[in-house]
Design a protein around this motif. Structure first.
Motif: not given
Ligand SMILES: Cc1cc2nc3c(=O)[nH]c(=O)nc-3n(C[C@H](O)[C@H](O)[C@H](O)COP(=O)(O)O)c2cc1C
Length: 403
Positions: A12-15, A41, A45, A91-93, A104, A122-123, A127
């Protein structure tokens, strides 16, 4: 544990996404077969191509996209999965999984997985502390989903706090420990006290030179990890500092035979099981020279006189009361005859024989193949597999002695 295991990574979308590449590689090295699903998302990355290349499988992101021959891709992937790892978990998943949301490909497939699921969140630290996230994590735990707490340390935001993705070794340790804890064949080892030696000892010639052997310590560390994961208390007496110490294991660092003997002697009375996986030098210099020996260009020869070292295994079996003692026979010739002679002469309960003449098993590699010898029992041969799996199989045999 990992050989041919079907592991699916839900990314999922974390750094911290880049750290998952190393995790996937490490599991593949251990023999796992890996497939990947990622959110839209996550692809902002790291692109799909990276995970398609390292997994060797198409990566699905869209629920309605047809990337495999299966018309219902999320159910096909869920049925294939023997172990699911959500990493990095946003946090989202976590929120979606806790509440059964399936909007999704990743969240829908996760809802269809019926095998163990590990979540590695990881966040940002704020958060992480958010009560809504903590509430959702508790819901996951109630559903028997394993959540690994993140590390405390520097974050992407430039300040420190709890929320970092743990390093590969720690994640593997967490997953393996959880899987082994559930292994019923190892239940007998819970709260047992293990004393394990690992690595090759050093026999010093002068302050800068020593004689040693090719033992890496990997077999002893594998025993320590599996024993600890089975709920045992483990003291590891080791000559190496090249391997990560399994979480929860008490380490005693030594170098020479004498130091190893003293450490084993001090801890033997309290132990239930001693595993002597270290490769202990048979000989050491008669005399230790307290300065660096200079090159003698006249004689062009140098003779080193050696004497036998103390036999740690034999000295301990003589003091043995309740303890189960496991010795190793690392041989290049007549493996079984030498191992049988060792079983007869050393007073050990088990001798594990391994052929160190082969380059692909034994010393300094990650795999081994062994024969277990024990009194009044037929020999048990364990074919070539990871040292961790060898340790697990040997410990299952030991656990039977306690049940
Ligand atoms: C640069 C950047 C870094 C992020 N890093 C994190 C992270 O480390 N952990 C996290 O929970 N969300 C992080 N987010 C927020 C998630 O990408 C966001 O909540 C997204 O909707 C998650 O979608 P997904 O769970 O479908 O992948 C970050 C967003 C951005 C723009």
């Amino acid at each position: 544990m990992w050989k041919d295991k079907h592991v699916t990574f839900f990314i999922t979308g974390g750094i911290a996404i880049y750290k998952v590449i190393d995790l996937i590689r490490s599991l593949q090295k251990k023999g796992a077969k890996v497939r990947v699903a990622m959110t839209k998302e996550a692809m902002r990355f790291v692109g799909k191509a990276t995970f398609q290349t390292i997994s060797g499988h198409p990566v699905q992101t869209d629920l309605f996209e047809q990337v495999t021959s299966s018309p219902v891709a999320h159910v096909e992937l869920a049925d294939w999965t023997e172990l699911a790892i959500v990493a990095p978990a946003t946090a989202n998943i976590v929120g979606k999984m806790a509440n059964g949301i399936a909007d999704d490909f990743v969240s829908t497939t996760l809802l269809a997985v019926s095998t163990p699921v590990f979540v590695i969140p990881a966040m940002n630290n704020h958060m992480w502390q958010n009560p809504a996230l903590q509430r959702n994590l508790n819901l996951l735990k109630q559903d028997d989903i394993q959540v690994m707490p993140p590390d405390d340390g520097p974050l992407a935001e430039g300040y420190s706090g709890k929320g970092r993705f743990p390093d590969t070794f720690a994640v593997l340790n967490f997953i393996e420990t959880n899987l082994l804890e559930k292994n019923e064949q190892l239940q007998g080892l819970k709260h047992k006290r293990f004393l394990i030696t690992a690595g090759g000892t050093r026999a010093y010639i002068d302050p800068v030179r020593y004689i040693s052997n090719r033992s890496s310590g990997k077999m002893g560390y594998a025993f320590a990890q599996v024993a600890r994961a089975s709920g045992a208390e483990v003291t590891l007496i080791s000559t190496t500092n090249q391997l990560p110490v399994p979480v929860g294991v008490h380490l005693i660092s030594v170098e020479t035979v004498t130091e190893m003997q003293q450490a084993v002697q001090q801890n033997f009375a309290d132990a239930d099981i001693l595993i002597m996986a270290a490769a202990v030098s048979d000989y050491e210099p008669v005399q230790f020279v307290d300065h660096k020996i200079k090159k003698n260009s006249k004689t062009k020869q140098f003779t080193l006189e050696l004497k036998e070292t103390p036999d740690i295994l034999k000295s301990l079996t003589a003091q043995k009361k309740k303890q189960i003692v496991v010795g190793f026979a690392a041989e290049t010739d007549d493996l079984l005859q030498n191992a049988e002679a060792k079983l007869a002469s050393k007073g050990a309960d088990f001798i594990i024989a391994n052929d160190v003449s082969r380059g692909d098993i034994g010393f300094n590699v990650s795999e081994n193949a062994v024969t277990i010898l024990q009194r009044q029992h037929a020999n048990i041969t364990i074919p070539k597999m990871s040292k961790q799996m060898i340790a697990k199989k040997v410990l299952e045999i030991l656990a039977k002695r306690f049940s």
